[in-house]
Structure formats: structure tokens, C-alpha cells
Motif scaffolding. Structure first.
Motif, PDB file in Angstrom:
ATOM      1  N   ALA A  55       9.431  22.078 -12.733  1.00 29.15           N
ATOM      2  CA  ALA A  55       9.643  22.899 -13.438  1.00 29.15           C
ATOM      3  C   ALA A  55       9.734  22.313 -15.178  1.00 29.15           C
ATOM      4  N   GLY A  56      10.164  21.305 -15.067  1.00 25.00           N
ATOM      5  CA  GLY A  56      10.628  20.023 -16.520  1.00 25.00           C
ATOM      6  C   GLY A  56       9.650  19.190 -16.756  1.00 25.00           C
ATOM      7  N   VAL A  57       8.719  18.797 -15.356  1.00 29.03           N
ATOM      8  CA  VAL A  57       8.170  17.456 -15.736  1.00 29.03           C
ATOM      9  C   VAL A  57       7.166  18.215 -16.652  1.00 29.03           C
ATOM     10  N   PRO A  58       6.276  17.359 -18.038  1.00 26.38           N
ATOM     11  CA  PRO A  58       5.677  17.290 -19.526  1.00 26.38           C
ATOM     12  C   PRO A  58       4.311  17.411 -18.581  1.00 26.38           C
ATOM     13  N   GLY A  59       4.250  16.712 -17.453  1.00 28.86           N
ATOM     14  CA  GLY A  59       2.796  16.237 -17.630  1.00 28.86           C
ATOM     15  C   GLY A  59       2.742  16.287 -15.858  1.00 28.86           C
ATOM     16  N   LEU A  60       2.190  15.499 -15.448  1.00 26.58           N
ATOM     17  CA  LEU A  60       1.377  15.358 -14.179  1.00 26.58           C
ATOM     18  C   LEU A  60       2.773  15.507 -12.488  1.00 26.58           C
ATOM     19  N   ASN A  61       3.593  16.395 -12.295  1.00 27.62           N
ATOM     20  CA  ASN A  61       3.891  16.514 -11.132  1.00 27.62           C
ATOM     21  C   ASN A  61       3.926  15.399  -9.513  1.00 27.62           C
ATOM     22  N   ARG A  62       2.683  15.099  -9.332  1.00 27.65           N
ATOM     23  CA  ARG A  62       2.209  14.534  -8.560  1.00 27.65           C
ATOM     24  C   ARG A  62       0.694  13.308  -8.934  1.00 27.65           C
ATOM     25  N   VAL A  63       1.411  12.249  -8.581  1.00 25.73           N
ATOM     26  CA  VAL A  63       0.880  11.304  -9.113  1.00 25.73           C
ATOM     27  C   VAL A  63       1.030  10.340  -7.399  1.00 25.73           C
ATOM     28  N   GLY A  64       0.203   8.475  -7.877  1.00 22.37           N
ATOM     29  CA  GLY A  64      -0.110   8.115  -6.860  1.00 22.37           C
ATOM     30  C   GLY A  64      -1.401   6.942  -6.246  1.00 22.37           C
ATOM     31  N   GLY A  65      -0.491   5.826  -6.885  1.00 27.11           N
ATOM     32  CA  GLY A  65      -1.566   4.383  -6.274  1.00 27.11           C
ATOM     33  C   GLY A  65      -3.280   5.322  -6.238  1.00 27.11           C
ATOM     34  N   ILE A  66      -2.926   5.662  -4.978  1.00 26.40           N
ATOM     35  CA  ILE A  66      -4.648   6.142  -4.781  1.00 26.40           C
ATOM     36  C   ILE A  66      -5.367   7.507  -4.334  1.00 26.40           C
ATOM     37  N   LEU A  67      -4.049   8.193  -3.856  1.00 24.07           N
ATOM     38  CA  LEU A  67      -4.108   9.953  -3.853  1.00 24.07           C
ATOM     39  C   LEU A  67      -3.262  10.523  -5.181  1.00 24.07           C
ATOM     40  N   LYS A  68      -3.754  11.661  -5.457  1.00 25.01           N
ATOM     41  CA  LYS A  68      -2.091  11.503  -6.185  1.00 25.01           C
ATOM     42  C   LYS A  68      -1.395  13.048  -5.695  1.00 25.01           C
ATOM     43  N   ASP A  69      -0.603  12.836  -4.213  1.00 26.59           N
ATOM     44  CA  ASP A  69      -0.446  13.707  -3.312  1.00 26.59           C
ATOM     45  C   ASP A  69       1.034  13.542  -3.386  1.00 26.59           C
ATOM     46  N   HIS A  70       1.877  12.447  -4.388  1.00 21.79           N
ATOM     47  CA  HIS A  70       3.285  12.169  -3.802  1.00 21.79           C
ATOM     48  C   HIS A  70       4.190  13.099  -5.634  1.00 21.79           C
ATOM     49  N   TYR A  71       4.705  14.247  -5.051  1.00 21.34           N
ATOM     50  CA  TYR A  71       5.436  14.613  -6.521  1.00 21.34           C
ATOM     51  C   TYR A  71       6.906  14.211  -6.355  1.00 21.34           C
ATOM     52  N   VAL A  72       6.787  13.849  -7.840  1.00 20.28           N
ATOM     53  CA  VAL A  72       7.697  13.637  -8.304  1.00 20.28           C
ATOM     54  C   VAL A  72       9.069  14.099  -7.800  1.00 20.28           C
TER      55      VAL A  72
END
Length: 960
Positions: free
Chosen positions: A61-78
Motif C-alpha cells: 500500500a505504500g508503494v507510490p508508483g507501479l507495484n508490478r515491474v519487469g524487464g519484459i512483462l510487468k508481472d513481478h510484485y515489488v
């Protein structure tokens, strides 16, 4: 030449991320998932915030931007939100005033979760009706690659010989000795700087930008000295840095985040386990006619680099052989198993184990020896591959490297002596085997090949160099410096190489796919050309030192600028001064873009890579017929490198790569229980080869200069890791008559198969995952003592001086050396006394500082790497020998290795080679293959005796 970063590493002065200490710095700690698959019901941070010293607790809840990132697919949760999807997911981060408080705060976070059945079988996960790891996707198969040529389904029934095989490979842990570490610093203008040990600072910058909401210009990432990576410090370390950056911005204080070994193994991505099914057909003439290859890769819960990892083995699914009819298909599938991603070779070690084992089986079936079979089927100059690419722009060296390997190994005589299942009088089985490969250079059609380099000549004629790709321990800085020195005609001492800083140099792409020297070197050459042109224009133009006579070409060599047409010379320093007097800025950025490639994804056709390298490994083995115990007697690696820019680095890469391949073949397997928990979380349970496990190592290189490479260089780092497992597997087949179809190869499997008289090609079962209790978290040198422990003042004699230190009663010697005395040359690698990076000498004896209570050292003299050099600052003979022998790569193990060697030589000045290996067996090295380290110790133990050396590697070289 010696490595330019070598002296800092042998003296303990190289700065890794955990060696950074800043005022007001907080310490962070992750809260990992309790279950590989669970629904998160609630996260209570209040108990953690109540722990003395805890400053902040971060959840999704405290992640200010995207909580899902990735180099190819943005599917990895911070940070995990609705579910945990593997045992490495992080649900919260705690920042505190001390490591102990951070650890106590992490333990206090209360996570309520409903466990769910983990989906661990990739075949089950690939089924259309399988539970979805990511509900928004239609199924778990998230990436598919294929190649097509001809019609193998129609051709296979017409073949004289048809074989079907199944191969399985295991999870492999990268085992870099430096765990993930970074320091995030909030800047006054609201931006953030992150210093850390990552392979690609620009990936880290993107992840931080996405998750913080800051523009890229407000995120600065600087690579610190990297203690090993092998492909493993990209996605995971980028997310680790992202969490630290968010905490730093929230608290407005620097935040250090350093993982324990258990946390590292738990969260970091692994080499993909592959399931490969082959159908192959050949004629009586020994020619391959058809191949159907199906590959399933277990990606774990997130995409990471899986598309790249499965694309390369699909494109190269035939090996270096002409096959008229080919169908290759690879699928990446989500599971709840460990996360997988890039590891040295990008899928090639797995596919090469399969295809090269298959080639020996086909050779056996058609009645040909492995060498002759390969010669009949190799790619040849100007041939067309199964992807439709004509190999006419480089030297196709498959036969060249094979012929050299056959000659150098004495193959012909040894092949006739293979046991083939019949033990000798001593009950032993003997075999020799080989494996060949070709490999597309750099990223090819799977990415963008480009790079930049900045050269800045200072008024005093010294030079700085920055390159957009990163040093991972492989010697890239040295290679780049050597290229620049050669282009400008300077000694390397004039050049200072600067660490990658995303605020200074443009993105050059990741240091993966063995592309560093290729792309970086070309950019350096372009920048140097611009410097030479600017100097020539200034010196030849009216009023210049070489004015008159019209345009001329100047020669830069041996620290002198020559106008050969006029017979005039000028020292480099004077030429630089003359340019500066004329206000000519000798600053240039060179860029390079790779040659054109093409790929038709729909039809699986195209020019996948702009050039290729070729290699061959030969292995000799002995097997005890009764027990199945395996001994690899020798390994030979022969590789086409294009041009060896840094010969000592070439040697180190080949030897280290073969030893890593040995681990892949026989020793290493990350074990996972039925609940998705990793049961081999530290080096006491995950075993990489030690110095005592290394066979005789030999190597040779073939140089076919390539038009695309700097000075003709191509690739090396990954090809050297791709063949040892296949060569060993084939040698074992020729020794025992039993085909190993899964990795790691176990000696007991051979013995059981012989006892049961099973068919030699029976498919082995899936990798075993015996349950075992999770290891206790291994803490070292990061505030391992419990919060609130009583303190006392002790006197320590360290490096010839006596110091009074106020310590916790349960503090380790490692903690005191690093945290209190800031003797950071002593490293923290595992915390359980298994890796040797924390080796010190106590009263002259080897001790693992992570296992020694500081209060129990008493008046004994403690020697660390910082105390080894002479009073004048000169290097100890061992430190110099490590430099001279090329025994330094990432450098994280180096201080401990040197001290262990010193203890040996102090008690035994002339040890045998076996005694050296045994003395070093408690110190792990993942980079060098140990051979240069053993040679370094030999140089000091017998300095007057000349010793065989592999340093002069082009065109051939051998380790003693």
C-alpha cells in the motif's frame, strides 16, 4: 596485462555495496512469504513499529508508483498484495536504526494468510485446466517460441534410425559469493541515488522509476564492485534496490539493504529446469534428416527473462548440425516454484546437454564414432541453417575447434580404451566424451545491440573512460582499457576506468549474452577515433604543432604522436597540452549499433544473430563399477574467440566456465519440497565444486577475427559454460554403457541401473526433492547479535596494533571487524562458515570470523587482508602472485583465499598441489575454476622453479 581492478581486490580495498557506511544510515530487512502459495488476508505492522529502533515499515500500500515491474512483462510484485506466489515473495520491508532492530522488526510483522495448494509441476501447470498463477491470464503458458523447416513429421517415418529421448535438468543457484546489497540515498532535490552490486544499472533505474513515480532523470544508479553475478543480478537486485529507494525517500535517510545467504537463495531467480523431448531421425549414411524438439521451461511465478532463455535454445535447437527437417517449440510456464531467469548461457547449457547427448546416441545407433558423426553433420562454410540463415559472413569453425580438441586430448587412442560397461581388473570403468556447440553472439534478434563509451582526455594527459556496459568480474574494465590504450597508443596506467553511473553515460544494454567486450569495445574504438581526429585537426591545422603540408594522417603509438609523412614526433602529453592551448576539448562519446538481424516470429525463420562462435569440450571420467562413484579426470575446452583482447581473462573465463559446468553436471541441485519451500538455503546444503573437486584443466583458443568485433573479438563468457555437462555425460555413457538423461548425474544412479539391468536409454524420473528442515538464517557482520545483548569492552590485537572495542557479548569477530573497525576486506558470504569469504588468521591459524565470538579471541593476534601488505604499502608475495597468475575475477573470495594460502605456507613452505587444494577446500570460488589460485600459491611456494603456465593462450594454452 594484469587486471586494472586486481590490486584493490587483493588488498581488500575494493568497495562492494556492503562496504558503504553513511551518516544516519538506516538498515532494512525483508519479510518473506511463509507459504509458496497463499492468500494474504492481513498484514499488521503495528508490532514491528513498536520495536525500539524501528523507523518505518513498508507494505504494498505504500508503494507510490507501479507495484508490478519487469524487464519484459510487468508481472513481478515489488511487494506482494493479494497473494504470495512463491517462497521468495516479500510482503513487507522494515527500516530501523540498526541491523538488529531491523531484524527484530521484521520478525514482529504479523501476516495472516490462507495457504493454498502450490502448483509446482510445470507439465500440470501447462494444462489448460490448471489453476492460474495470474488470474488475469487465460492460462499459465505465457511465452512460446518456435522454429520450422521442412516437415519432420513426414520425414521421420522414412528415416533408417529414429530415436526418442527425454531430458530433464535441475534448478541451479547462481551462487555468487556476494549476496544482494545496496545503499539508497535520498537527495535534497527529491531525487534518489542508489549504489549497489547489480549487473545492469539501467534496469535497476527503470524499476525504481516505475515504482517511485520519479522520472528517470531523478534516479541515479551507480554500480559498486560486483561480487559475482553470472546473470543472476538483474531482476532480483533491481527489485531489492527499488524497495531500498522507496524506504529512503519515505524516511529521508540513507538506507542499506543487504541480504543474508538464505534470503538471497530464497528470493533470487535460478537457472530454469528444462523438460526436453526429442524425436530424431538419421540415415544409414550417418546424416541427420529430421528433428522434433519440444521444450518446457519452469519459470516460477514471474516472467523475468524467460522469453530470452527459451528463445535461444529454440533457435539453436539442432546444435551446430545441418538438419533438413526441423520442428522446435519451447514454452515458458508459470508455477509456484522458485523464480527462474537468466543464468550464464541463457538456456544453452540445458539444450546443449540434451542435443549433444542425443548426437552421441544417434552416432551409436548408426555405428559411427562421435567424432566422425559430427564431422558428417557439422555446419560448413556458406551452409544454410534450419532458420534459413546463410553462414557466409564469418569463419564457421565447428570442425576447426573439434579437430584441435581431438588432437589436444589424444582422443583417438583414448576412445578405443573406453570401457563401455566392462570394468577393468580393479573394478573401474573409463570413458572419454566430447560435446560441440555454436552460439549466436550478443543478443541478436532477441534484443537490441548497442552501446556507448565516453573518453575524456584531461589537461595533464591522463584519460578517463566510461562504458555503458558493466563489469561483472569477468575483466571487462581491463579489456576496455586495453582497447583504448591500444587505440590511443598509451600505457594503461594513463587511463582511469570509471564505474557505470546512469547519470553520466547512456544505457549500453545489459552485460549479458557475452556481449560486453563486443559492444563496449566497439564503442570505445569509435570514441578513440573521434579523439584522434580532433587532435589531428588541431595539430595539423594552421598554427598547430604539425602545421603545413596539407591534411595528413597522424599515428598514435608508444606514447607518441607521429607525423610520419614529415618525420616529426611529439610526446602524447605535449600533444594534449597543445590541443588544450587551442581550446580543443578532447572529450568524445563513441556509439555502436550491431549489424542488422531479422526474425519472423510467426514462421520461426530469419537471421537470428549477426555472427557465431564455436566450441568443443572433452571430458575423461572414471567410475567405480560397484558404487557408481564418479571421478572426472580431466576437462578440455577449445573455443573460437574471434580475437583474444585480454588473454589472461580468456584463460580465466574458460577454466571457470568449465568448473561451473562440472557443478551443473554432477554436484549442484537446488532442492524444493512438496510445499514449494527451498530446502538447500545455504552452502552447507547447496554444494558448489570445491578446490579438491577440480580435475586437470586444459584449454586452447582458436582465433578467427570477426568483422563485427573490436579488433576481431567475439564472445566467450557464456560459451565456456555450455558444454562440460554434455561432455561429462557422454564420457560416462562410453564408460558405463548407461545414458544419463537428467541432471545432476548421480553415481548411485549408474550403480542401481547396472544392478537392475535396466535398458540403457530408460528415461529417468523428475529431480528428487527430499524434505529437509529450513536452515536457520545465517547472519554475519550485519548486527547479528540479538538486540539488547549486554556489552563489554575488549582489547583486540589486529594487524599488529591493539584496539579497545565496545562490543555485544554475542558479537562475532566478523561483526566487530566490519562494523566496529571497518576492516571491510573481510567479507560476509554465508554466515555458516562454509564459503570462506570471512577467513582471517587468529594466532596464525585459519578461522571463519562469522563463527568466532569476538570476546573469546583474547590476546591472540588477528590478521586480516588489510594487515598483509608490507609496512611500505608494498604487496605481500601472495597478493602479487594472485595478480600475476590471473587468480582474481570478482574478487569477493580473494581476501579469504589469500589468508588461507598464507596459513598453509607459514606451516608448510613447499606444499604439493594436492596439499594446496586441501588447504583451500574451505574457501569457495565461483569465478576462476581454482586453477589460477593454485598456481598463485605454487609461485610463492617455489619461486625459483619455472612452472607451466596457461597465460600465453592465443592460439593455444594449457593449465598445468
Amino acid at each position: 596485462m594484469a587486471r586494472i581492478d586486481g590490486k584493490a581486490k587483493v588488498t581488500g580495498k575494493a568497495r562492494y555495496a556492503d562496504d558503504i557506511y553513511l551518516d544516519r544510515m538506516l538498515h532494512a530487512r525483508p519479510v518473506h512469504a511463509e507459504h509458496a502459495h497463499a492468500e494474504i488476508l492481513s498484514i499488521d505492522t503495528a508490532p514491528a513499529l513498536a520495536v525500539p529502533g524501528v523507523v518505518d515499515v513498508l507494505t504494498a500500500a505504500g508503494v507510490p508508483g507501479l507495484n508490478r515491474v519487469g524487464g519484459i512483462l510487468k508481472d513481478h510484485y515489488v511487494l506482494a498484495t493479494d497473494k504470495t506466489r512463491y517462497i521468495g515473495d516479500v510482503v513487507a520491508m522494515v527500516a530501523a536504526e540498526s541491523p538488529a532492530a531491523a531484524r527484530a522488526g521484521a520478525r514482529a510483522v504479523r501476516v495472516e494468510a490462507r495457504p493454498l495448494e502450490p502448483l509446482l509441476d510445470p507439465e500440470r501447470a501447462a494444462a489448460p485446466d490448471a489453476p492460474r498463477i495470474h488470474p488475469e491470464r487465460k492460462d499459465n503458458v505465457f511465452w512460446t517460441c518456435h522454429v520450422r523447416q521442412g516437415d519432420p513429421a513426414a520425414e521421420l517415418p522414412r528415416c533408417d534410425v529414429v530415436l526418442e529421448r527425454e531430458w530433464r535438468t535441475q534448478y541451479i543457484e547462481h551462487s555468487y559469493l556476494e549476496p544482494e546489497a545496496c545503499v539508497a540515498v535520498p537527495e535534497p532535490d527529491g531525487s534518489v541515488s542508489v549504489l549497489g552490486g547489480m549487473q545492469h544499472p539501467f534496469t535497476t533505474r527503470r524499476f525504481i522509476s516505475w515504482a517511485t513515480g520519479l522520472p528517470l532523470a531523478a534516479v541515479r544508479v551507480v554500480q559498486t564492485t560486483l561480487g559475482g553475478g553470472f546473470g543472476g543480478k538483474d531482476d532480483t537486485i533491481s527489485i531489492v534496490c527499488t524497495r531500498a529507494a522507496i524506504l529512503a525517500l519515505r524516511t529521508k535517510r540513507p538506507v542499506k539493504l543487504v541480504y543474508t545467504r538464505e534470503e538471497s537463495i530464497r528470493e533470487s531467480y535460478k537457472r530454469h529446469p528444462f523438460l526436453i523431448r526429442h524425436r530424431v531421425g538419421a540415415g544409414k549414411d550417418g546424416k541427420l534428416r529430421a528433428l522434433d524438439a519440444r521444450l518446457l521451461a519452469d519459470a516460477g511465478p514471474y516472467c523475468s527473462t524467460t522469453p530470452f532463455v527459451i528463445w535461444r535454445p529454440t533457435v539453436q535447437c539442432t546444435g551446430p548440425y545441418v538438419v533438413p527437417h526441423v520442428c522446435g517449440e519451447s514454452r515458458g510456464v508459470y508455477t509456484n516454484g522458485p523464480l527462474t531467469g537468466a543464468m550464464r548461457g541463457f538456456g544453452s547449457p540445458q539444450i546443449n546437454f540434451a542435443i549433444e547427448s542425443l548426437m552421441d546416441d544417434v552416432a551409436h545407433a548408426v555405428g559411427l564414432d562421435p567424432v566422425e558423426f559430427r564431422r558428417r553433420n557439422f555446419f560448413t562454410q556458406g551452409c544454410t541453417t534450419h532458420t534459413g540463415q546463410k553462414l557466409d559472413n564469418h569463419v564457421v569453425a565447428a570442425r576447426q575447434v573439434l579437430d584441435l580438441a581431438v588432437e589436444r586430448s589424444g582422443w583417438s587412442a583414448k576412445w578405443t580404451q573406453c570401457s563401455r560397461g566392462k570394468p577393468d581388473a580393479e573394478g573401474k570403468l573409463h570413458g572419454i566424451g566430447l560435446a560441440c556447440s555454436y552460439r549466436g553472439v550478443s543478443l541478436g534478434a532477441e534484443g537490441l545491440d548497442f552501446c556507448s563509451a565516453i573518453v575524456n582526455v584531461q589537461p595533464d594527459a591522463s584519460v578517463t573512460l566510461e562504458v555503458g556496459v558493466a563489469e561483472n568480474g569477468q575483466g571487462l574494465q581491463t579489456a576496455m582499457t586495453e582497447i583504448l590504450a591500444g587505440e590511443l597508443g598509451l600505457s594503461v596506467e594513463r587511463i582511469r576506468y570509471l564505474d557505470v553511473d546512469t547519470s553520466r553515460v547512456p544505457d549500453g544494454g545489459p552485460t549479458v549474452a557475452s556481449r560486453g567486450t563486443l559492444v563496449g569495445g566497439n564503442a570505445v574504438i569509435e570514441a578513440a577515433r573521434k579523439i584522434r581526429e580532433a587532435m589531428a585537426e588541431a595539430l595539423v591545422s594552421p598554427g598547430g604543432s604539425f602545421a603545413g603540408g596539407g591534411p595528413r594522417k597522424l599515428v598514435f603509438r608508444d606514447g607518441v604522436v607521429r607525423d610520419e609523412a614529415a618525420g616529426r614526433t611529439m610526446p602524447w602529453a605535449d600533444a594534449v597540452a597543445a590541443c588544450h592551448e587551442r581550446r580543443v576539448h578532447l572529450h568524445a562519446m563513441g556509439t555502436w549499433q550491431g549489424p542488422r538481424v531479422s526474425w519472423d516470429e510467426e514462421h520461426g525463420r530469419g537471421d537470428a544473430y549477426f555472427t557465431y562462435v564455436y566450441g568443443c569440450n572433452v571430458a575423461e571420467v572414471t567410475v567405480e563399477a560397484g558404487s557408481g562413484a564418479i571421478a572426472v579426470r580431466s576437462l578440455l575446452g577449445v573455443h573460437d574467440v574471434g580475437k583474444a583482447v585480454f588473454p589472461e581473462g580468456v584463460r580465466g573465463q574458460i577454466l571457470g566456465g568449465m568448473v561451473m559446468g562440472l557443478g551443473f553436471a554432477l554436484h549442484e541441485e537446488l532442492l524444493v519440497d512438496e510445499q514449494g519451500r527451498i530446502t538447500s538455503l545455504n552452502f552447507d546444503r547447496y554444494r558448489i565444486p570445491k578446490a579438491t573437486a577440480i580435475p586437470v584443466l586444459d584449454f586452447a583458443v582458436v582465433e578467427n577475427a570477426d568483422a563485427a568485433g573490436p579488433w576481431g573479438a567475439k564472445s566467450l563468457g557464456e560459451p565456456v559454460n555450455e558444454l562440460a555437462a554434455a561432455a561429462i555425460g557422454n564420457a560416462l555413457f562410453h564408460a558405463t554403457g548407461v545414458r544419463a538423461s537428467r541432471l545432476p548425474i548421480r553415481g548411485e544412479d549408474f550403480a542401481q541401473r547396472r544392478r537392475d539391468a535396466e535398458a540403457p536409454h530408460r528415461v529417468a524420473g523428475a529431480p528428487r526433492c527430499p524434505p529437509a528442515p529450513e536452515a536457520a538464517a545465517g547472519e554475519c557482520a550485519r548486527g547479528a547479535s540479538a538486540s539488547g545483548a549486554r556489552r563489554r569492552t575488549i582489547e583486540l590485537r589486529v594487524n599488529g596494533g591493539t584496539l579497545a572495542v565496545d562490543v555485544a557479548e554475542d558479537a562475532t569477530l566478523l561483526e566487530v571487524l566490519r562494523e566496529d573497525l571497518r576492516l571491510t576486506g573481510t567479507k560476509c558470504g554465508c554466515g555458516v562458515g562454509q564459503c570462506g569469504t570471512c577467513t582471517v588468521l587468529v594466532a596464525g591459524k585459519v578461522r571463519r570470523a562469522c563463527r568466532v565470538d569476538a570476546v573469546k579471541v583474547g590476546r591472540a593476534e588477528v590478521t586480516t587482508i588489510e594487515g598483509l601488505a608490507g609496512p611500505d604499502g608494498g604487496l605481500h608475495p601472495l597478493q602479487q602472485a594472485f595478480l600475476d597468475a590471473g587468480a582474481v575475477q570478482c574478487g569477493f573470495c580473494t581476501p579469504g583465499m589469500i589468508l588461507a594460502a598464507k596459513a598453509l605456507l607459514d606451516r608448510n613452505p613447499r606444499p604439493t598441489r594436492d596439499e594446496i587444494r586441501r588447504a583451500l577446500a574451505g574457501n569457495l570460488c565461483r569465478c576462476t575454476g581454482y586453477e589460477p589460485i593454485v598456481e598463485a600459491v605454487e609461485r610463492v611456494s617455489s619461486p625459483s622453479e619455472p612452472r607451466a603456465s596457461a597465460r600465453g593462450c592465443p592460439p593455444t594454452g594449457a593449465a598445468p
